[in-house]
Design an enzyme around this catalytic site. Structure first.
Site, short mmCIF file in Angstrom:
data_model
loop_
_atom_site.label_atom_id
_atom_site.label_comp_id
_atom_site.label_asym_id
_atom_site.label_seq_id
_atom_site.Cartn_x
_atom_site.Cartn_y
_atom_site.Cartn_z
CE LYS A 13 -1.98 -1.20 3.91
NZ LYS A 13 -1.28 -2.48 4.21
NE ARG A 87 -4.61 -1.43 9.99
CZ ARG A 87 -3.54 -0.91 9.39
NH1 ARG A 87 -3.55 0.33 8.95
NH2 ARG A 87 -2.47 -1.64 9.23
NE ARG A 126 7.78 -2.20 6.11
CZ ARG A 126 6.47 -2.15 6.28
NH1 ARG A 126 5.70 -1.61 5.37
NH2 ARG A 126 5.92 -2.65 7.37
NE ARG A 160 6.06 -0.20 10.20
CZ ARG A 160 4.94 -0.34 9.50
NH1 ARG A 160 4.81 0.28 8.33
NH2 ARG A 160 3.96 -1.09 9.95
NE ARG A 171 2.12 -4.93 11.09
CZ ARG A 171 3.28 -4.77 10.46
NH1 ARG A 171 4.40 -5.24 10.98
NH2 ARG A 171 3.33 -4.13 9.32
P1 AP5 Z 1 4.89 -1.58 1.80
O1 AP5 Z 1 4.50 -0.79 0.61
O2 AP5 Z 1 5.63 -0.90 2.90
O3 AP5 Z 1 3.59 -2.35 2.39
P2 AP5 Z 1 2.32 -1.79 3.16
O4 AP5 Z 1 1.11 -2.48 2.59
O5 AP5 Z 1 2.31 -0.31 3.18
O6 AP5 Z 1 2.63 -2.42 4.58
P3 AP5 Z 1 2.54 -1.83 6.05
O7 AP5 Z 1 3.29 -2.79 6.94
O8 AP5 Z 1 3.00 -0.42 6.09
O9 AP5 Z 1 1.06 -1.95 6.32
P4 AP5 Z 1 0.40 -2.00 7.68
O10 AP5 Z 1 -0.99 -1.88 7.25
O11 AP5 Z 1 0.72 -3.16 8.54
O12 AP5 Z 1 1.11 -0.81 8.48
P5 AP5 Z 1 0.62 0.62 8.92
O13 AP5 Z 1 1.77 1.51 8.96
O14 AP5 Z 1 -0.59 1.03 8.11
O15 AP5 Z 1 5.71 -2.85 1.27
C1 AP5 Z 1 6.28 -3.79 2.20
C2 AP5 Z 1 7.63 -4.30 1.65
O16 AP5 Z 1 7.39 -5.05 0.44
C3 AP5 Z 1 8.60 -3.17 1.24
O17 AP5 Z 1 9.90 -3.54 1.59
C4 AP5 Z 1 8.45 -3.05 -0.29
O18 AP5 Z 1 9.64 -2.63 -0.91
C5 AP5 Z 1 8.08 -4.47 -0.67
N1 AP5 Z 1 7.14 -4.52 -1.79
C6 AP5 Z 1 6.05 -3.72 -2.00
N2 AP5 Z 1 5.42 -4.07 -3.13
C7 AP5 Z 1 6.11 -5.14 -3.65
C8 AP5 Z 1 5.93 -5.95 -4.82
N3 AP5 Z 1 4.90 -5.74 -5.66
N4 AP5 Z 1 6.82 -6.94 -5.04
C9 AP5 Z 1 7.87 -7.16 -4.18
N5 AP5 Z 1 8.08 -6.41 -3.06
C10 AP5 Z 1 7.21 -5.41 -2.80
O19 AP5 Z 1 0.08 0.33 10.39
C11 AP5 Z 1 0.96 0.03 11.45
C12 AP5 Z 1 0.19 -0.07 12.75
O20 AP5 Z 1 -0.46 1.19 13.03
C13 AP5 Z 1 -0.97 -1.08 12.77
O21 AP5 Z 1 -0.52 -2.39 13.08
C14 AP5 Z 1 -1.86 -0.49 13.86
O22 AP5 Z 1 -1.35 -0.75 15.15
C15 AP5 Z 1 -1.74 1.02 13.61
N6 AP5 Z 1 -2.77 1.54 12.68
C16 AP5 Z 1 -2.53 2.11 11.46
N7 AP5 Z 1 -3.67 2.50 10.89
C17 AP5 Z 1 -4.66 2.17 11.75
C18 AP5 Z 1 -6.09 2.29 11.69
N8 AP5 Z 1 -6.70 2.83 10.64
N9 AP5 Z 1 -6.80 1.83 12.76
C19 AP5 Z 1 -6.18 1.30 13.84
N10 AP5 Z 1 -4.85 1.15 13.95
C20 AP5 Z 1 -4.09 1.58 12.90
#
Ligand code: AP5
Length: 213
Positions: A13, A87, A126, A160, A171
């Protein structure tokens, strides 16, 4: 145009949102990034948020909806990319209310389909540039010069605290229990579009562009 990128941790994402910011002048609203900023604030709220995130659980709806509400009042540029929000179903309902109160619409919900086996490798490999936020990977997406960001030249690479197998398991559990019902919710509203998130980064970009165009 306002869109949601929906998918489990590591679906890509953030990677795709950054591309849309560069190519379409859209604004990325990542609740994960906002919460990571809040956790460094030194406030009581920041400490609570840090504990919840490190365990891989979800922060309360009230906190994240408040964060998004503030951002929607600002500049709209080429539209918003909601990355990691909503979410839960209450967050989805709140987003619908917030958008309609400002006369905005939700134009597409893009589900990034991946399988769990790929996510472990993606999450544990990552790292990101601490200066501009560019996302890298130990194997699939290294900077041209080790330790130096291709985008901004920064050398402050970060990993992270929740990017480990234990947090990822939690997660994923949270995703399947609380977030995946949104797939049915947006399908029923006729807004869901799915792309293959296992494809190469450039091919995922093309698939998303095809949906948006
Ligand atoms: P990346 O693009 O970083 O993936 P992502 O989907 O953004 O993953 P996140 O871990 O950031 O998502 P998340 O939803 O767990 O975390 P968030 O910060 O929102 O890609 C990942 C890796 O893969 C990278 O190294 C990239 O290079 C590689 N890659 C990407 N695409 C690829 C491809 N096509 N092929 C090969 N490699 C690829 O949330 C973190 C925490 O915050 C949550 O756990 C929760 O505690 C809290 N939180 C956030 N939002 C909320 C909410 N709305 N409600 C409640 N709690 C929340």
């Amino acid at each position: 145009m306002n869109i949601i990128l929906l998918g489990p941790p590591g679906a890509g994402k953030g990677t795709q949102a950054r591309h849309l910011v560069e190519t379409r002048n859209m604004i990325q609203l990542s609740t994960g990034d906002m919460l990571r900023e809040a956790r460094t604030s030194g406030t009581e709220m920041g400490r609570v948020v840090a504990n919840v995130m490190d365990r891989g659980e979800l922060v309360t709806d009230e906190i994240v909806i408040g964060l998004i509400r503030e951002k929607l009042e600002g500049d709209k540029a080429g539209g918003f990319i909601f990355d990691g929000f909503p979410r839960t179903l209450p967050q989805a309902d709140a987003l619908a209310d917030l958008l309609s109160s400002t006369g905005e619409t939700l134009d597409a919900v893009i589900e990034m389909q991946v399988d769990d086996a790929a996510l472990v490798a993606r999450i544990t490999g990552r790292f990101t540039c601490g200066d501009c936020g560019e996302v890298y990977h130990d194997v699939t997406h290294r900077p041209t010069v080790d330790g130096v960001c291709d985008k901004c030249g920064g050398t402050n690479m970060k990993r992270r605290a929740d990017d480990n197998e234990d947090s990822l398991r939690q997660r994923l559990m949270e995703y399947y229990k609380k977030t995946s019902p949104l797939i049915g919710y947006y399908y029923a509203k006729g807004q869901l579009r799915s792309v293959d998130g296992l494809a190469e980064i450039g091919d995922v970009q093309k698939a998303i562009a095809a949906v948006l165009d």
